[in-house]
Design a protein around this motif. Structure first.
Motif, short mmCIF file in Angstrom:
data_model
loop_
_atom_site.label_atom_id
_atom_site.label_comp_id
_atom_site.label_asym_id
_atom_site.label_seq_id
_atom_site.Cartn_x
_atom_site.Cartn_y
_atom_site.Cartn_z
N GLY A 1 12.17 10.46 0.20
CA GLY A 1 12.11 9.11 0.96
C GLY A 1 13.45 8.89 1.77
N ARG A 2 13.66 7.66 2.25
CA ARG A 2 14.67 7.18 2.85
C ARG A 2 16.13 7.19 2.05
NH1 ARG A 2 12.47 1.96 6.01
NH2 ARG A 2 14.82 1.99 6.89
N MET A 3 16.82 8.38 1.81
CA MET A 3 17.74 8.60 0.76
C MET A 3 17.58 8.35 -0.50
SD MET A 3 19.89 9.42 3.06
CE MET A 3 19.46 9.69 4.73
N VAL A 4 16.27 8.90 -0.89
CA VAL A 4 15.91 8.74 -2.14
C VAL A 4 14.79 9.84 -2.69
CG1 VAL A 4 13.99 7.32 -1.65
CG2 VAL A 4 14.62 7.41 -4.01
N LEU A 5 15.03 10.31 -3.74
CA LEU A 5 14.21 11.58 -4.34
C LEU A 5 13.52 10.75 -5.56
CD1 LEU A 5 16.80 14.27 -3.35
CD2 LEU A 5 14.53 14.34 -2.48
N GLU A 6 12.16 10.98 -5.50
CA GLU A 6 11.43 10.46 -6.64
C GLU A 6 10.62 11.58 -7.46
OE1 GLU A 6 7.92 7.61 -7.49
OE2 GLU A 6 9.58 6.71 -6.33
N LEU A 7 11.10 11.62 -8.82
CA LEU A 7 10.23 12.43 -9.61
C LEU A 7 9.17 11.84 -10.32
CD1 LEU A 7 13.53 13.16 -9.27
CD2 LEU A 7 12.90 14.96 -11.38
N ARG A 8 7.93 12.33 -10.21
CA ARG A 8 6.89 11.34 -10.69
C ARG A 8 5.71 12.48 -10.82
NH1 ARG A 8 3.21 10.98 -6.59
NH2 ARG A 8 3.70 10.90 -4.54
N PRO A 9 4.67 12.00 -11.56
CA PRO A 9 3.46 13.02 -11.94
C PRO A 9 2.66 13.34 -10.62
CG PRO A 9 3.49 11.16 -13.39
CD PRO A 9 4.55 10.66 -12.04
N PRO A 10 2.00 14.49 -10.70
CA PRO A 10 1.28 14.89 -9.50
C PRO A 10 -0.02 14.32 -9.46
CG PRO A 10 1.21 16.54 -11.20
CD PRO A 10 2.27 15.62 -11.73
N GLY A 11 -0.79 14.26 -8.41
CA GLY A 11 -2.09 13.71 -8.21
C GLY A 11 -2.38 12.37 -8.06
N ILE A 12 -1.34 11.50 -8.07
CA ILE A 12 -1.42 10.34 -7.35
C ILE A 12 -0.66 10.06 -6.29
CG2 ILE A 12 -1.79 9.21 -9.81
CD1 ILE A 12 1.05 8.81 -10.18
N ASP A 13 -1.04 9.31 -5.48
CA ASP A 13 -0.31 8.91 -4.25
C ASP A 13 -0.97 7.62 -3.58
OD1 ASP A 13 -2.40 9.83 -2.52
OD2 ASP A 13 -1.66 11.78 -2.53
N LYS A 14 -0.37 7.26 -2.50
CA LYS A 14 -0.94 6.09 -1.96
C LYS A 14 -2.13 6.38 -1.10
CE LYS A 14 3.62 4.07 -1.38
NZ LYS A 14 4.66 3.34 -0.43
N GLY A 15 -2.22 7.36 -0.69
CA GLY A 15 -3.80 7.98 -0.19
C GLY A 15 -4.94 7.95 -1.03
N VAL A 16 -4.59 8.16 -2.31
CA VAL A 16 -5.63 8.10 -3.30
C VAL A 16 -5.91 6.78 -3.84
CG1 VAL A 16 -6.22 9.05 -5.82
CG2 VAL A 16 -5.05 10.43 -4.14
N ALA A 17 -4.86 6.04 -3.89
CA ALA A 17 -4.88 4.60 -4.34
C ALA A 17 -5.88 3.72 -3.24
CB ALA A 17 -3.63 3.95 -4.52
N LEU A 18 -5.31 4.06 -1.87
CA LEU A 18 -5.92 3.47 -0.87
C LEU A 18 -7.49 3.61 -0.64
CD1 LEU A 18 -5.42 1.39 1.71
CD2 LEU A 18 -5.15 3.42 2.98
N THR A 19 -7.68 4.93 -0.84
CA THR A 19 -9.17 5.53 -0.36
C THR A 19 -9.79 4.78 -1.68
OG1 THR A 19 -8.57 7.35 0.53
CG2 THR A 19 -10.73 7.36 -0.46
N GLU A 20 -9.47 4.98 -3.13
CA GLU A 20 -10.20 4.57 -4.19
C GLU A 20 -10.47 2.77 -3.96
OE1 GLU A 20 -8.29 5.77 -7.71
OE2 GLU A 20 -9.05 7.82 -7.31
N PHE A 21 -9.40 2.06 -3.64
CA PHE A 21 -9.70 0.65 -3.52
C PHE A 21 -10.64 0.13 -2.43
CE2 PHE A 21 -8.16 -3.66 -2.52
CZ PHE A 21 -8.42 -4.41 -3.84
N ALA A 22 -10.32 1.15 -1.22
CA ALA A 22 -11.47 1.00 -0.12
C ALA A 22 -12.75 1.03 -0.65
CB ALA A 22 -11.00 1.62 0.98
N ARG A 23 -12.97 2.12 -1.28
CA ARG A 23 -14.34 2.29 -1.98
C ARG A 23 -14.92 1.22 -3.07
NH1 ARG A 23 -13.44 8.56 -2.83
NH2 ARG A 23 -13.86 9.25 -0.71
N GLU A 24 -13.87 0.68 -3.61
CA GLU A 24 -14.35 -0.23 -4.61
C GLU A 24 -14.84 -1.37 -3.98
OE1 GLU A 24 -11.70 -3.13 -7.78
OE2 GLU A 24 -11.15 -1.11 -7.46
N ILE A 25 -14.07 -2.18 -3.02
CA ILE A 25 -14.53 -3.12 -2.21
C ILE A 25 -15.57 -3.26 -1.08
CG2 ILE A 25 -12.24 -4.16 -2.99
CD1 ILE A 25 -11.38 -4.08 0.08
#
Length: 273
Positions: free
Chosen positions: A179-203
């Motif tokens: 990111g912007r002067m940051v490196l984040e270590l996190r689990p795979p398989g989750i991202d903002k695209g998945v979160a946005l898509t799932e919530f869009a479908r939910e509503i």
């Protein structure tokens, strides 16, 4: 009354038109840092733009939902954003850790699965790897982020750490999100695209506006592009930054940072009436 910007693409104009035609079916998706809150050297001190809550409170009751989608823990985003117990934001949702956590304003509670074991493992090894680099580690519960903005040469430190941090993450089943002067270590398989898509479908969203500023927002941009091809109009907004050009190049609308995002939200609330 603020005026709405004109999208640079037909797809973006279609998305804006759909939002305005049926606001009650619209999903407003927003990143937090750099979008609703100015970027600061110490992430713990990041706070929502002073006029963000009033703009959100004016818009939220007129649309299907507002979702803040962030890499931060949900509770931290709620605290730093001041989102709890705000009139007009009773249906706000914060999807923290890229959607692994969810906070609902109606209940005031966070729901989440168990953390990935690799996060604790990399956390234990980071001090030895980062010693003397001038970096700072942000504890995010389900992830850890290494910030280089405080280093003597932030960009050089960022580039020097990409490979060793990627190796560390890979050994423990994690990925590195730059990111912007940051490196984040996190689990795979989750991202903002998945979160946005799932919530869009939910509503059952009829249209989507997504605003972001950093590389971590690219999956959400891709999700909106995909939803457009399947009949859900969308508008991509870039909270302008000279540090990240990828979003600016793909956006339908570019605004001047969090101030511009707030103005856009207020303009939408005014136009919907």
């Amino acid at each position: 009354m603020s005026s709405l910007p004109t999208p640079a693409t037909k797809a973006g104009q279609d998305g804006l038109d759909a939002l305005l035609a049926q606001p009650g079916k619209a999903l407003i998706g927003l990143d937090f840092d750099g979008t609703l809150a100015p970027i600061v050297a110490d992430p713990d001190l990041a706070r929502a733009h002073p006029r963000a809550l009033s703009a959100l409170s004016a818009l939220a009751p007129k649309v299907a939902a507002v979702a803040v989608i962030t890499g931060r823990p949900a509770e931290v985003a709620v605290r730093n954003g001041g989102f709890a117990d705000v009139p007009g934001l009773e249906h706000l949702v914060v999807l923290g850790h890229y959607g692994a956590e969810r906070w609902d304003a109606r209940s005031g509670k966070v729901t989440a699965p168990e953390p990935h074991p690799g996060v604790a493992a990399v956390r234990a090894e980071l001090p030895g790897l980062l010693d003397g680099s001038g970096t700072w580690v942000e504890e995010k519960g389900r992830a850890v982020a290494v910030h280089t903005r405080r280093a003597a040469d932030p960009q050089a430190a960022f580039e020097a750490l990409r490979e060793p941090l990627t190796d560390l993450a890979t050994r423990h089943g994690l990925i590195v999100e730059p990111g912007r002067m940051v490196l984040e270590l996190r689990p795979p398989g989750i991202d903002k695209g998945v979160a946005l898509t799932e919530f869009a479908r939910e509503i059952d969203a009829g249209s989507i506006l997504y605003a972001g500023d950093d590389l971590g927002d690219l999956p959400a941009y891709a999700a909106v592009d995909t939803l457009r091809t399947t009949g859900t109009p969308g508008l991509l907004v870039c909270s302008g930054s000279d540090e990240v050009t990828e979003l600016r190049e793909r956006a339908d609308v570019v605004v001047g940072g969090p101030e511009g995002v707030v103005e856009l939200l207020r303009a939408l609330a005014d136009r919907i009436g």
